[in-house]
Motif scaffolding. Sequence first.
Motif, mmCIF file in Angstrom:
data_model
loop_
_atom_site.group_PDB
_atom_site.id
_atom_site.type_symbol
_atom_site.label_atom_id
_atom_site.label_comp_id
_atom_site.label_asym_id
_atom_site.label_seq_id
_atom_site.Cartn_x
_atom_site.Cartn_y
_atom_site.Cartn_z
ATOM 1 N N HIS A 214 5.044 -27.178 22.690
ATOM 2 C CA HIS A 214 4.626 -27.689 24.001
ATOM 3 C C HIS A 214 5.249 -29.055 24.267
ATOM 4 C CE1 HIS A 214 1.745 -29.942 26.609
ATOM 5 N NE2 HIS A 214 1.789 -28.821 27.316
ATOM 6 N N ASP A 215 5.224 -29.937 23.272
ATOM 7 C CA ASP A 215 5.762 -31.286 23.451
ATOM 8 C C ASP A 215 7.275 -31.258 23.655
ATOM 9 O OD1 ASP A 215 3.205 -32.215 23.152
ATOM 10 O OD2 ASP A 215 3.457 -32.850 21.069
ATOM 11 N N ALA A 216 7.928 -30.186 23.195
ATOM 12 C CA ALA A 216 9.372 -30.052 23.382
ATOM 13 C C ALA A 216 9.722 -29.492 24.753
ATOM 14 C CB ALA A 216 9.956 -29.165 22.287
ATOM 15 N N GLY A 217 8.711 -29.279 25.600
ATOM 16 C CA GLY A 217 8.963 -28.798 26.954
ATOM 17 C C GLY A 217 8.878 -27.299 27.112
ATOM 18 N N MET A 218 8.424 -26.603 26.061
ATOM 19 C CA MET A 218 8.269 -25.156 26.159
ATOM 20 C C MET A 218 6.955 -24.816 26.875
ATOM 21 S SD MET A 218 11.065 -24.201 24.684
ATOM 22 C CE MET A 218 11.955 -25.754 24.973
ATOM 23 N N HIS A 219 6.916 -23.650 27.508
ATOM 24 C CA HIS A 219 5.697 -23.197 28.181
ATOM 25 C C HIS A 219 4.853 -22.421 27.180
ATOM 26 C CE1 HIS A 219 3.292 -21.989 31.710
ATOM 27 N NE2 HIS A 219 3.056 -20.919 30.988
#
Length: 327
Positions: A214-219
């Motif tokens: 999530h923190d890496a920008g994944m949904h």
Amino acid sequence: MLTIVMYHYVRPLAGSRYPRLKALELAAFRAQLDHLERHYRPVTMEQVIAAWRGQQTLPEQAVLLSFDDGYRDHLEHVLPELERRGLQGSFFPCTGTLRDGLILDVNKIQFVLASVASTAELLPALARALDKRRERHGLGTYEDIHRRVYHRLSRQGRFDDPDTLFFKRLLQRELPFAVRHDVIDELFARFVSTDQRAFAEMLYLSDAEVCLLHDAGMHIGCHGDQHFWFDSLTPEQQGRDLEVSLAHLRNLGVLGDDWVMCYPYGGVDEALLGRLRQLGCAAGLTVASRQADPARDDPLLLPRLDTNDLPSQAAACPGDPATVQVG
């Protein structure tokens, strides 16, 4: 039109402990991403939701990448490839694996199958396991069960032979839950491992690792708690499984207001759709094999193509036959 691609296991298979696991070889995944970047326009889940609300238009040849079940593969092998290319993936872990350290029955079945040369080797063990439970659960003999349901369960498989379809579907949903769960555990202990907790830690993401995605920008979306066929549950059972799963993801801080449901096995019915609308679900992913059309598809019933349906060669053209054959 939108192409949503569905992935499960992505790993280096050659030389691994389970080379027969129906997984996408890591090199083939990289080549397929090369193909998609060359011929498609990758989009985010946020763009897809906005398009179905009429707030924006997707680019031509739009493609969305989705990853089911919450495997450690997704952190170790998938995330580095997506980050290197600046792509977003949508990930759907089952929260039962995060909370309890359990192994989903669907995965036990897959690793049992990966541990033998052919499903035919498993059928005698399956017969003995069922016959041991016949009187306690009021089952017929294995021969009776085989004769009654084999033809129905072994039809219309896209990637499995008839014996494998029979084995999977009998243990996924045909038998009563208590029977199939018990039988799956027995077969897993015999053919794979007696240490389920250690195996689960090797197989699945942890809470902290889902947060890293999530923190890496994944949904991050919802895949239920126990990976049930939702259309085989009562509305009350559907509600309980959803409630537990959504609460866990919200407690982790990874579930947005516009949350997305991914149906295990593609199992969905009207009762579940009604519950999802009440809960404010923004979109739902099925396993219907075609492209999605914002002009006609219900946002809660978006179809997806399997990785098998697309080439795994960067130079291939859209519409070329797929060159990978995995489950």
